[in-house]
Design a protein around this motif. Structure first.
Motif, PDB file in Angstrom:
ATOM      1  N   SER A   9      42.522  18.964 -12.294  1.00 64.49           N
ATOM      2  CA  SER A   9      42.766  17.528 -12.243  1.00 64.49           C
ATOM      3  C   SER A   9      41.684  17.211 -10.978  1.00 64.49           C
ATOM      4  CB  SER A   9      44.159  17.279 -11.295  1.00 64.49           C
ATOM      5  OG  SER A   9      44.253  16.030 -11.096  1.00 64.49           O
ATOM      6  N   VAL A  10      40.608  15.918 -11.406  1.00 61.67           N
ATOM      7  CA  VAL A  10      39.662  15.823 -10.868  1.00 61.67           C
ATOM      8  C   VAL A  10      40.074  14.186 -10.596  1.00 61.67           C
ATOM      9  CG1 VAL A  10      37.368  15.277 -10.746  1.00 61.67           C
ATOM     10  CG2 VAL A  10      37.761  17.244 -12.059  1.00 61.67           C
ATOM     11  N   GLY A  11      39.806  13.920  -9.018  1.00 63.46           N
ATOM     12  CA  GLY A  11      40.004  12.719  -8.824  1.00 63.46           C
ATOM     13  C   GLY A  11      38.801  12.117  -7.971  1.00 63.46           C
ATOM     14  N   ASP A  12      38.294  11.040  -8.579  1.00 63.51           N
ATOM     15  CA  ASP A  12      37.467   9.966  -7.651  1.00 63.51           C
ATOM     16  C   ASP A  12      36.220  10.914  -7.274  1.00 63.51           C
ATOM     17  OD1 ASP A  12      36.483   7.544  -6.891  1.00 63.51           O
ATOM     18  OD2 ASP A  12      37.172   7.793  -5.043  1.00 63.51           O
ATOM     19  N   LEU A  13      35.789  11.851  -7.923  1.00 64.90           N
ATOM     20  CA  LEU A  13      34.654  12.642  -7.870  1.00 64.90           C
ATOM     21  C   LEU A  13      33.444  12.170  -7.605  1.00 64.90           C
ATOM     22  CD1 LEU A  13      34.072  15.778  -6.868  1.00 64.90           C
ATOM     23  CD2 LEU A  13      33.629  16.173  -9.260  1.00 64.90           C
ATOM     24  N   ARG A  14      32.842  12.241  -6.524  1.00 62.88           N
ATOM     25  CA  ARG A  14      31.317  11.938  -6.184  1.00 62.88           C
ATOM     26  C   ARG A  14      30.452  12.683  -5.845  1.00 62.88           C
ATOM     27  NH1 ARG A  14      32.233   5.876  -5.574  1.00 62.88           N
ATOM     28  NH2 ARG A  14      34.371   5.624  -5.933  1.00 62.88           N
ATOM     29  N   VAL A  15      29.231  12.686  -6.536  1.00 61.33           N
ATOM     30  CA  VAL A  15      28.016  13.700  -6.239  1.00 61.33           C
ATOM     31  C   VAL A  15      26.966  13.201  -6.198  1.00 61.33           C
ATOM     32  CG1 VAL A  15      27.265  15.986  -7.430  1.00 61.33           C
ATOM     33  CG2 VAL A  15      29.781  15.382  -7.433  1.00 61.33           C
ATOM     34  N   GLU A  16      26.204  13.905  -5.338  1.00 62.42           N
ATOM     35  CA  GLU A  16      24.720  13.313  -5.066  1.00 62.42           C
ATOM     36  C   GLU A  16      23.856  14.597  -5.291  1.00 62.42           C
ATOM     37  OE1 GLU A  16      24.210  11.817  -1.125  1.00 62.42           O
ATOM     38  OE2 GLU A  16      25.444   9.910  -1.607  1.00 62.42           O
ATOM     39  N   VAL A  17      22.832  14.405  -5.793  1.00 59.58           N
ATOM     40  CA  VAL A  17      21.562  15.387  -5.957  1.00 59.58           C
ATOM     41  C   VAL A  17      20.524  14.821  -5.031  1.00 59.58           C
ATOM     42  CG1 VAL A  17      20.162  16.746  -7.287  1.00 59.58           C
ATOM     43  CG2 VAL A  17      22.390  16.240  -8.302  1.00 59.58           C
ATOM     44  N   GLY A  18      20.276  15.390  -4.095  1.00 61.14           N
ATOM     45  CA  GLY A  18      19.283  14.800  -3.131  1.00 61.14           C
ATOM     46  C   GLY A  18      19.656  13.753  -2.495  1.00 61.14           C
ATOM     47  N   GLU A  19      18.985  12.332  -2.839  1.00 59.16           N
ATOM     48  CA  GLU A  19      19.381  11.066  -2.318  1.00 59.16           C
ATOM     49  C   GLU A  19      19.998  10.243  -3.401  1.00 59.16           C
ATOM     50  OE1 GLU A  19      19.211  10.163   1.000  1.00 59.16           O
ATOM     51  OE2 GLU A  19      18.489  12.175   1.320  1.00 59.16           O
ATOM     52  N   ARG A  20      20.198  10.793  -4.627  1.00 61.42           N
ATOM     53  CA  ARG A  20      20.607   9.838  -5.750  1.00 61.42           C
ATOM     54  C   ARG A  20      22.220  10.524  -6.052  1.00 61.42           C
ATOM     55  NH1 ARG A  20      20.404  10.391 -11.586  1.00 61.42           N
ATOM     56  NH2 ARG A  20      19.552  12.519 -11.554  1.00 61.42           N
ATOM     57  N   THR A  21      23.022   9.262  -6.337  1.00 61.95           N
ATOM     58  CA  THR A  21      24.385   9.519  -6.840  1.00 61.95           C
ATOM     59  C   THR A  21      24.301   9.686  -8.126  1.00 61.95           C
ATOM     60  OG1 THR A  21      25.182   8.176  -4.775  1.00 61.95           O
ATOM     61  CG2 THR A  21      26.613   8.324  -6.853  1.00 61.95           C
ATOM     62  N   VAL A  22      24.888  10.764  -8.702  1.00 63.90           N
ATOM     63  CA  VAL A  22      24.981  11.052 -10.033  1.00 63.90           C
ATOM     64  C   VAL A  22      26.321  11.048 -10.637  1.00 63.90           C
ATOM     65  CG1 VAL A  22      24.296  13.029 -11.704  1.00 63.90           C
ATOM     66  CG2 VAL A  22      23.128  12.803  -9.723  1.00 63.90           C
ATOM     67  N   LEU A  23      27.440  11.295  -9.847  1.00 64.34           N
ATOM     68  CA  LEU A  23      28.470  11.061 -10.393  1.00 64.34           C
ATOM     69  C   LEU A  23      29.349  10.082  -9.234  1.00 64.34           C
ATOM     70  CD1 LEU A  23      30.183  14.617 -11.354  1.00 64.34           C
ATOM     71  CD2 LEU A  23      28.985  12.911 -12.779  1.00 64.34           C
ATOM     72  N   ASP A  24      29.907   8.875  -9.999  1.00 63.11           N
ATOM     73  CA  ASP A  24      30.290   7.902  -8.930  1.00 63.11           C
ATOM     74  C   ASP A  24      31.742   7.457  -9.367  1.00 63.11           C
ATOM     75  OD1 ASP A  24      30.097   5.784  -7.204  1.00 63.11           O
ATOM     76  OD2 ASP A  24      29.180   4.488  -8.498  1.00 63.11           O
ATOM     77  N   GLY A  43      21.068  11.905 -18.693  1.00 60.70           N
ATOM     78  CA  GLY A  43      21.283  11.386 -17.054  1.00 60.70           C
ATOM     79  C   GLY A  43      22.531  10.550 -16.903  1.00 60.70           C
ATOM     80  N   SER A  44      23.655  10.590 -17.627  1.00 63.99           N
ATOM     81  CA  SER A  44      24.792   9.913 -17.465  1.00 63.99           C
ATOM     82  C   SER A  44      25.745  10.863 -16.393  1.00 63.99           C
ATOM     83  CB  SER A  44      25.513   9.510 -18.632  1.00 63.99           C
ATOM     84  OG  SER A  44      25.686  10.636 -19.596  1.00 63.99           O
ATOM     85  N   GLY A  45      25.405  12.219 -16.479  1.00 64.88           N
ATOM     86  CA  GLY A  45      26.226  12.960 -15.503  1.00 64.88           C
ATOM     87  C   GLY A  45      26.936  14.107 -16.119  1.00 64.88           C
ATOM     88  N   GLY A 228      27.057   8.008 -14.514  1.00 68.27           N
ATOM     89  CA  GLY A 228      27.880   8.597 -13.486  1.00 68.27           C
ATOM     90  C   GLY A 228      29.466   8.181 -13.638  1.00 68.27           C
ATOM     91  N   ARG A 229      29.950   7.356 -14.224  1.00 71.00           N
ATOM     92  CA  ARG A 229      31.261   7.029 -14.465  1.00 71.00           C
ATOM     93  C   ARG A 229      31.891   7.015 -15.862  1.00 71.00           C
ATOM     94  NH1 ARG A 229      31.152   0.988 -11.062  1.00 71.00           N
ATOM     95  NH2 ARG A 229      30.310   1.704  -9.207  1.00 71.00           N
ATOM     96  N   ILE A 230      33.111   7.137 -16.188  1.00 69.11           N
ATOM     97  CA  ILE A 230      33.804   7.241 -17.553  1.00 69.11           C
ATOM     98  C   ILE A 230      33.746   5.654 -17.962  1.00 69.11           C
ATOM     99  CG2 ILE A 230      35.688   7.776 -18.617  1.00 69.11           C
ATOM    100  CD1 ILE A 230      36.393   9.874 -16.499  1.00 69.11           C
ATOM    101  N   ALA A 231      33.056   5.575 -18.690  1.00 68.19           N
ATOM    102  CA  ALA A 231      33.078   4.136 -19.433  1.00 68.19           C
ATOM    103  C   ALA A 231      33.894   3.594 -20.231  1.00 68.19           C
ATOM    104  CB  ALA A 231      31.370   3.807 -19.918  1.00 68.19           C
ATOM    105  N   GLU A 232      34.243   4.638 -21.197  1.00 62.94           N
ATOM    106  CA  GLU A 232      35.219   4.707 -22.444  1.00 62.94           C
ATOM    107  C   GLU A 232      35.969   5.953 -22.254  1.00 62.94           C
ATOM    108  OE1 GLU A 232      34.507   2.250 -25.843  1.00 62.94           O
ATOM    109  OE2 GLU A 232      32.227   3.158 -25.285  1.00 62.94           O
ATOM    110  N   THR A 233      37.229   5.822 -22.986  1.00 66.74           N
ATOM    111  CA  THR A 233      38.063   6.960 -23.167  1.00 66.74           C
ATOM    112  C   THR A 233      38.701   6.678 -24.311  1.00 66.74           C
ATOM    113  OG1 THR A 233      38.615   7.307 -20.804  1.00 66.74           O
ATOM    114  CG2 THR A 233      39.984   8.436 -22.418  1.00 66.74           C
ATOM    115  N   GLY A 234      38.723   7.767 -25.376  1.00 70.28           N
ATOM    116  CA  GLY A 234      39.138   7.354 -26.823  1.00 70.28           C
ATOM    117  C   GLY A 234      39.634   8.717 -27.351  1.00 70.28           C
ATOM    118  N   THR A 235      39.741   8.648 -28.635  1.00 72.89           N
ATOM    119  CA  THR A 235      40.074   9.694 -29.547  1.00 72.89           C
ATOM    120  C   THR A 235      38.595  10.002 -30.618  1.00 72.89           C
ATOM    121  OG1 THR A 235      40.915   8.290 -31.265  1.00 72.89           O
ATOM    122  CG2 THR A 235      42.528   9.240 -29.669  1.00 72.89           C
TER     123      THR A 235
END
Length: 256
Positions: A9-24, A43-45, A228-235
């Protein structure tokens, strides 16, 4: 899908590499035995998610949570995460000069067995199992005596990752473009192994854009990542739409 507690279960996970936010702000749940496909432009994460969950020191978690099998995954060291049942394959598996492939795998397997209170396997028993599995996966058993990935072709590196997966039998496997560099027989080996392990309860998160593989695996969910975000969820239909339209046009459609 049964109404069980999520394995991951992953909740609102935010991750940086150096100074760049990769997961938002990534939020997702993975059930035992389920299969989720991650898609997204470069590069989408996608790879960042797997490496972060594995505990790679380059990826700095700045917010959010990740619970794995009832434990705070982010509080565990990388080796503890592996012993708890997390497996992450790499998009480009590296060479490990001087370390024999078979010894590397046996050491990893025995570390997991010991953490579960099981007796370590000796070299004879390990090689017997490893050679049999290598044959099923189309991997030359001679590669077990060579340094890890040294001189291996792209397909051999990916089959070698599959052999590790089959031997370690994790609770959750994150496979990053495992089909890359594979021939038709290699892709079939991926499908057979994943289907067999799912039947035994292993969950999978797969990064792939190979529609034929995705269709063969019949995923429970398909997620499209964007910046770095989930833009769509589907099947499966979402994967088929992405294959037809590409990511740019799909993004415009999603925004509308």
């Amino acid at each position: 899908m049964t109404n069980t507690s999520p394995l991951l279960s992953v909740g609102d996970l935010r991750v940086e590499v150096g100074e760049r936010t990769v997961l938002d702000g990534i939020t997702l749940d993975i059930q035992p035995g389920s299969l989720m496909v991650l898609m997204g432009a470069n590069g989408s994460g996608k790879s960042t998610l797997g490496l972060t969950l594995a505990g790679h020191p380059r990826y700095r978690v700045t917010g959010g949570s990740a619970q794995f099998n009832g434990q705070d995954l982010l509080a565990l060291k990388p080796e503890q995460r592996a012993r708890a049942g997390l497996f992450v394959s790499l998009q480009s598996p590296p060479d490990i000069p001087g370390v024999k492939n078979g010894l590397f795998m046996r050491s990893a397997l025995n570390a997991i067995r010991e953490s579960h209170g099981e007796t370590p396997l000796d070299a004879f028993d390990f090689l017997k199992d490893a050679r049999a599995l290598a044959s099923e996966l189309g991997l030359d058993a001679k590669l077990l005596s060579r340094p890890v990935n040294e001189g291996f072709s792209g397909g051999e590196r990916k089959r070698n990752e599959l052999l590790q997966l089959a031997l370690l039998k994790p609770r959750l496997a994150l496979l990053d473009e495992i089909d890359s560099g594979m021939d038709v027989d290699g892709v079939r080996a991926v499908v057979k192994l994943v289907q067999g392990m799912r039947a035994q309860g292993t969950a999978f998160v797969m990064v792939s854009h190979y529609l034929q593989l995705i269709e063969s695996l019949t995923p429970d969910a398909v997620l499209r990542l964007d910046q770095g975000r989930i833009a769509e969820t589907g099947t499966l239909a979402l994967a088929q739409e992405i294959a037809r339209t590409g990511f740019a046009r799909n993004s415009e459609t999603a925004e509308v």
